[in-house]
Structures are given as C-alpha cells and as structure tokens.
Design a protein around this motif. Sequence first.
Motif, short mmCIF file in Angstrom:
data_model
loop_
_atom_site.label_atom_id
_atom_site.label_comp_id
_atom_site.label_asym_id
_atom_site.label_seq_id
_atom_site.Cartn_x
_atom_site.Cartn_y
_atom_site.Cartn_z
N GLY A 175 27.87 5.30 -129.52
CA GLY A 175 28.46 3.98 -129.46
C GLY A 175 29.42 3.80 -128.31
N SER A 176 30.07 2.64 -128.29
CA SER A 176 30.98 2.29 -127.20
C SER A 176 32.29 1.74 -127.76
N LEU A 177 33.32 1.92 -126.97
CA LEU A 177 34.63 1.33 -127.23
C LEU A 177 35.25 0.95 -125.91
N ARG A 178 36.10 -0.06 -125.94
CA ARG A 178 36.86 -0.45 -124.76
C ARG A 178 38.33 -0.41 -125.11
N LEU A 179 39.05 0.45 -124.43
CA LEU A 179 40.49 0.54 -124.61
C LEU A 179 41.19 -0.33 -123.58
N SER A 180 42.32 -0.88 -123.99
CA SER A 180 43.16 -1.66 -123.08
C SER A 180 44.56 -1.07 -123.07
N CYS A 181 45.23 -1.27 -121.98
CA CYS A 181 46.61 -0.83 -121.83
C CYS A 181 47.38 -1.96 -121.16
N ALA A 182 48.23 -2.60 -121.91
CA ALA A 182 49.02 -3.71 -121.40
C ALA A 182 50.35 -3.19 -120.88
N ALA A 183 50.69 -3.55 -119.66
CA ALA A 183 51.92 -3.08 -119.04
C ALA A 183 52.92 -4.21 -118.89
N SER A 184 54.18 -3.89 -119.15
CA SER A 184 55.24 -4.87 -118.94
C SER A 184 55.72 -4.79 -117.50
N GLY A 185 56.45 -5.78 -117.07
CA GLY A 185 57.02 -5.75 -115.74
C GLY A 185 56.13 -6.38 -114.69
N ARG A 186 56.68 -6.51 -113.49
CA ARG A 186 55.98 -7.20 -112.42
C ARG A 186 55.44 -6.27 -111.35
N THR A 187 55.53 -4.95 -111.60
CA THR A 187 55.16 -4.00 -110.56
C THR A 187 53.88 -3.24 -110.89
N PHE A 188 53.12 -3.71 -111.87
CA PHE A 188 51.92 -2.98 -112.30
C PHE A 188 51.00 -2.70 -111.13
N SER A 189 50.80 -3.66 -110.27
CA SER A 189 49.86 -3.51 -109.16
C SER A 189 50.33 -2.50 -108.11
N SER A 190 51.58 -2.09 -108.19
CA SER A 190 52.13 -1.14 -107.22
C SER A 190 51.89 0.31 -107.60
N TYR A 191 51.31 0.53 -108.76
CA TYR A 191 51.21 1.90 -109.25
C TYR A 191 49.78 2.32 -109.54
N VAL A 192 49.53 3.57 -109.22
CA VAL A 192 48.32 4.24 -109.67
C VAL A 192 48.44 4.47 -111.18
N MET A 193 47.34 4.30 -111.87
CA MET A 193 47.35 4.45 -113.33
C MET A 193 46.30 5.47 -113.76
#
Length: 123
Positions: free
Chosen positions: A16-34
Amino acid sequence: QVQLVESGGGLVQAGGSLRLSCAASGRTFSSYVMGWFRQAPGKEKEFVGGINRSGFSTVYADSVQGRFTISRDNAKNTLYLQMNSLKPEDTAVYYCARARNGLSRYFRDYDYWGQGTQVAVSS
C-alpha cells in the motif's frame, strides 16, 4: 523557534501507500534543506531521504530508493513523503527535520525535529 508537525501516518497493508506531511512554522522554510528519518523499535534513527531548498534535488536511502518520493511546497511551508509499495520493514516512527547546513544523511546534522508520526505496515 521552528516547529515541525508531521501527519499522515497510520496502518497500511504491505504494498500500500501513505503520504506523510510535515508542516513548518516560520517564514524561513524555503531557506533550509529538509530531511526525513525513521526509527523502528530497538533500532537507531535511520536516514530516509532529503531535499534541497528549491526542491529540485533529492537523495534517498538505498532501502527506499524507487519507492519513496520527497517533495516540498515552499509556498505552503510543507514537506511531503510519498511512500509507495510499503513493506513491513518500513514500520517505524517517521520524523521530519531541518538541516543545519547542506544535505546530510547524519541525524546530528539536523537541528529541529518534529514529534514523529507512526507508520505500521502489516504483512
């Protein structure tokens, strides 16, 4: 202070399949490798995969290569892990994490972690 909140875990049958999500706070999410990690009972935390700031470059553990896909939506401050063809050995708590610098497979190179979401795959 950065907060990461995972969701989407659950119980699924093998294949089967699953999709996990990770919601980040703050305005700098795009500045970081995850990255995504997982930890099964009695085992060390294991690198699953990571994604660069733009989302155009990803790297995966050999154990999930070809089955899992990491993506991100910087406009929504959200990281995703699409998991297909799940196997019982994928059972673990899955964590998203923010890298201190560049993409790394080593958990000590990540400074902020979510609380984790449980994924259980039945045979």
